[in-house]
Design an enzyme around this catalytic site. Structure first.
Site, mmCIF file in Angstrom:
data_model
loop_
_atom_site.group_PDB
_atom_site.id
_atom_site.type_symbol
_atom_site.label_atom_id
_atom_site.label_comp_id
_atom_site.label_asym_id
_atom_site.label_seq_id
_atom_site.Cartn_x
_atom_site.Cartn_y
_atom_site.Cartn_z
ATOM 1 N N SER A 1 7.204 -50.663 -18.087
ATOM 2 C CA SER A 1 8.145 -50.493 -19.382
ATOM 3 C C SER A 1 7.975 -48.367 -19.742
ATOM 4 O O SER A 1 9.292 -48.042 -20.257
ATOM 5 C CB SER A 1 7.266 -51.252 -20.322
ATOM 6 O OG SER A 1 7.437 -52.579 -20.470
ATOM 7 N N TYR B 1 7.476 -60.794 -9.675
ATOM 8 C CA TYR B 1 7.703 -59.852 -8.973
ATOM 9 C C TYR B 1 6.421 -58.906 -8.355
ATOM 10 O O TYR B 1 7.194 -58.366 -7.470
ATOM 11 C CB TYR B 1 8.815 -59.057 -9.799
ATOM 12 C CG TYR B 1 8.249 -57.911 -11.399
ATOM 13 C CD1 TYR B 1 6.971 -57.510 -10.860
ATOM 14 C CD2 TYR B 1 8.085 -59.149 -12.200
ATOM 15 C CE1 TYR B 1 6.918 -56.827 -12.568
ATOM 16 C CE2 TYR B 1 7.557 -58.796 -13.582
ATOM 17 C CZ TYR B 1 7.114 -57.708 -12.897
ATOM 18 O OH TYR B 1 6.455 -57.007 -14.215
ATOM 19 N N LYS C 1 1.508 -61.175 -28.699
ATOM 20 C CA LYS C 1 2.994 -62.191 -29.229
ATOM 21 C C LYS C 1 2.617 -62.680 -30.300
ATOM 22 O O LYS C 1 3.862 -62.987 -30.276
ATOM 23 C CB LYS C 1 3.642 -61.962 -27.666
ATOM 24 C CG LYS C 1 3.867 -61.388 -26.860
ATOM 25 C CD LYS C 1 4.557 -61.858 -25.649
ATOM 26 C CE LYS C 1 4.911 -60.619 -24.289
ATOM 27 N NZ LYS C 1 5.812 -61.376 -23.172
ATOM 28 N N ASP D 1 12.868 -61.050 -24.350
ATOM 29 C CA ASP D 1 12.058 -62.186 -23.282
ATOM 30 C C ASP D 1 12.692 -63.497 -23.218
ATOM 31 O O ASP D 1 14.341 -63.140 -21.768
ATOM 32 C CB ASP D 1 11.287 -62.753 -22.990
ATOM 33 C CG ASP D 1 9.608 -61.882 -22.808
ATOM 34 O OD1 ASP D 1 9.398 -60.769 -22.795
ATOM 35 O OD2 ASP D 1 8.652 -62.145 -23.712
ATOM 36 N N ALA E 1 3.104 -73.951 -18.066
ATOM 37 C CA ALA E 1 3.147 -74.401 -19.307
ATOM 38 C C ALA E 1 2.613 -73.422 -21.136
ATOM 39 O O ALA E 1 2.330 -73.121 -21.858
ATOM 40 C CB ALA E 1 2.901 -76.012 -19.875
ATOM 41 N N GLY E 2 2.524 -71.705 -20.468
ATOM 42 C CA GLY E 2 2.337 -70.694 -20.932
ATOM 43 C C GLY E 2 3.820 -70.222 -21.233
ATOM 44 O O GLY E 2 4.722 -70.594 -21.995
ATOM 45 N N GLY E 3 3.093 -69.034 -21.872
ATOM 46 C CA GLY E 3 4.515 -68.739 -23.350
ATOM 47 C C GLY E 3 6.146 -68.393 -22.186
ATOM 48 O O GLY E 3 6.804 -68.231 -23.331
ATOM 49 N N ASN F 1 2.674 -78.990 -15.182
ATOM 50 C CA ASN F 1 1.769 -78.044 -14.888
ATOM 51 C C ASN F 1 0.858 -78.690 -14.943
ATOM 52 O O ASN F 1 0.910 -79.849 -14.577
ATOM 53 C CB ASN F 1 1.577 -77.637 -16.947
ATOM 54 C CG ASN F 1 1.047 -76.460 -17.166
ATOM 55 O OD1 ASN F 1 1.451 -75.943 -16.499
ATOM 56 N ND2 ASN F 1 -0.454 -76.131 -18.085
ATOM 57 N N ASN G 1 7.922 -60.080 -28.784
ATOM 58 C CA ASN G 1 7.937 -58.943 -28.123
ATOM 59 C C ASN G 1 8.138 -57.654 -28.545
ATOM 60 O O ASN G 1 7.977 -56.510 -27.475
ATOM 61 C CB ASN G 1 8.208 -59.193 -26.382
ATOM 62 C CG ASN G 1 9.702 -59.079 -26.018
ATOM 63 O OD1 ASN G 1 10.400 -59.048 -27.411
ATOM 64 N ND2 ASN G 1 9.510 -58.709 -25.058
HETATM 65 P P1 ATR Z 1 1.792 -66.896 -19.364
HETATM 66 O O1 ATR Z 1 2.279 -66.268 -19.043
HETATM 67 O O2 ATR Z 1 3.506 -67.081 -19.529
HETATM 68 O O3 ATR Z 1 1.417 -67.010 -20.876
HETATM 69 P P2 ATR Z 1 -0.160 -68.497 -19.124
HETATM 70 O O4 ATR Z 1 -0.508 -68.990 -20.585
HETATM 71 O O5 ATR Z 1 -0.738 -67.137 -18.576
HETATM 72 O O6 ATR Z 1 1.496 -67.487 -18.835
HETATM 73 O O7 ATR Z 1 -0.259 -69.434 -18.417
HETATM 74 C C1 ATR Z 1 0.107 -69.275 -16.805
HETATM 75 C C2 ATR Z 1 0.291 -70.857 -16.067
HETATM 76 O O8 ATR Z 1 -0.020 -71.254 -15.303
HETATM 77 C C3 ATR Z 1 0.170 -72.396 -16.724
HETATM 78 O O9 ATR Z 1 0.633 -72.878 -16.647
HETATM 79 C C4 ATR Z 1 -1.233 -71.467 -15.695
HETATM 80 O O10 ATR Z 1 -1.480 -73.991 -15.386
HETATM 81 P P3 ATR Z 1 -2.443 -74.259 -16.879
HETATM 82 O O11 ATR Z 1 -2.209 -74.532 -18.257
HETATM 83 O O12 ATR Z 1 -3.382 -75.598 -15.872
HETATM 84 O O13 ATR Z 1 -3.563 -73.243 -17.136
HETATM 85 C C5 ATR Z 1 -0.725 -72.036 -14.696
HETATM 86 N N1 ATR Z 1 -1.788 -72.136 -13.551
HETATM 87 C C6 ATR Z 1 -2.979 -70.551 -13.248
HETATM 88 N N2 ATR Z 1 -3.468 -71.131 -12.443
HETATM 89 C C7 ATR Z 1 -3.253 -72.447 -11.464
HETATM 90 C C8 ATR Z 1 -2.992 -72.836 -10.273
HETATM 91 N N3 ATR Z 1 -4.242 -72.875 -9.747
HETATM 92 N N4 ATR Z 1 -2.555 -73.916 -10.372
HETATM 93 C C9 ATR Z 1 -1.644 -74.599 -10.748
HETATM 94 N N5 ATR Z 1 -0.895 -73.432 -12.548
HETATM 95 C C10 ATR Z 1 -1.778 -72.576 -12.603
#
Ligand code: ATR
Length: 286
Positions: A20, A227, A69, A105, A130-132, A153, A90
């Site tokens: 950034s 990326y 966030k 975002d 299923a994260g942010g 997920n 953000n």
């Molecule tokens: P964000 O950065 O978008 O907020 P995060 O909260 O860190 O994301 O979540 C990472 C994502 O990668 C989650 O969906 C996680 O799955 P889980 O909810 O089951 O933990 C997924 N993830 C991380 N490692 C993984 C793996 N080895 N196989 C499948 N999914 C994975």
């Protein structure tokens, strides 16, 4: 820098690897604005004081990244409607009585897809994770009028929770949560996939969230939010199956540009965006 320089910055932890400052400082130079953008690493217990202190110091605007966030929302004077619905902010924009929170975002992902002529309207969308970022992608898909949105997920309860949170804002389309391993149960259609998990990110560049060729043959478009590396295994598989692919650098670029536009009340021309993209790409591939 002189007495008239206005300061913006990023609050995150860790903050050391951010692109950034490069983006914003190059942009200010290009636009001829007297601005400086710096990294800040507040300690968790100091977040509220950091926001109040930044305001007292006349800091023009701030970006906020992992892990702040959500928590930063408690320290703001107002929150943009979409940011409030997504539950994450953000970008902080200076107002008369504090900072207002935005989620660039969301707008950044939309602008990045628009520029690539990837439209979500009437598409069948499959989101991995299923994260942010998955929540932002799911919200945007519903907002843009996707025909169907499947969210897959590893931990299915997280997918269910996310779907519940997003679905309350929409009536025409609902996010359908599924387990990642259940992808063979997706209806036989062509999909636009948005990959938001951390699988395949540097240094684990040989990994993809789904390894089976049959999954990729169902995609016409594959967007990876990662990326680093520039082409992920997910993108490689999708490309081999004939899908068009793109990575997450443009989302990063446009979330920054939109924050800059909010802080400075200017529009950044597409030509400048292209120049910034090349600067960031060069830095990543260095
Ligand atoms: P964000 O950065 O978008 O907020 P995060 O909260 O860190 O994301 O979540 C990472 C994502 O990668 C989650 O969906 C996680 O799955 P889980 O909810 O089951 O933990 C997924 N993830 C991380 N490692 C993984 C793996 N080895 N196989 C499948 N999914 C994975």
């Amino acid at each position: 820098m002189d007495g008239k320089t206005r300061v913006c910055g990023l609050m995150a932890n860790p903050v050391e690897h951010t692109l950034s400052p490069l983006l914003h400082n190059t942009l200010s130079k290009k636009q001829g604005l007297n601005r400086i953008y710096v990294p800040f690493k507040p300690v968790a217990e100091g977040l509220d004081s950091a926001v109040k202190g930044a305001y007292a110091l006349n800091i023009l605007g701030l970006n906020v990244s992992i892990p702040y966030k959500q928590e930063v929302m408690k320290s703001l004077c107002a929150i943009d409607e979409n940011a409030a619905r997504i539950g994450a902010v953000n970008t902080l924009v200076r107002m008369e009585n504090g900072y207002k929170g935005y989620n660039t975002d969301l707008a950044g992902l939309k602008r990045a897809l628009d520029i690539e002529e990837i439209f979500l309207n009437e598409q069948n969308v499959v989101i991995l994770g299923a994260g942010g970022t998955a929540k932002t992608a799911a919200y945007l898909s519903c907002m843009e009028g996707a025909s169907s949105v499947y969210l897959l997920n590893r931990t299915v309860t997280r997918a269910e929770q996310l779907a519940k949170e997003v679905n309350k804002w929409f009536t025409d389309v609902q996010v359908i949560p599924m387990a990642l391993t259940d992808w063979p149960l997706l209806p036989e259609k062509k999909y636009l996939a948005i990959q938001t998990t951390s699988v395949g990110m540097h240094p684990n560049i040989q990994e993809a969230p789904i390894e089976k060729k049959e999954f990729y043959s169902r995609l016409h478009t594959a967007v990876d939010i990662i990326y680093t590396p520039f082409q992920t295994k997910f993108m490689e598989y999708a490309k081999k199956s004939g899908a068009r692919t793109t990575n997450g650098l443009k989302m990063l670029l446009y979330q920054g540009i939109i924050a800059y536009e909010l802080w400075n009340g200017t529009d950044v021309p597409e030509e400048t965006a292209k120049y910034l993209y090349e600067c960031m790409k060069k830095e990543l591939l260095r």
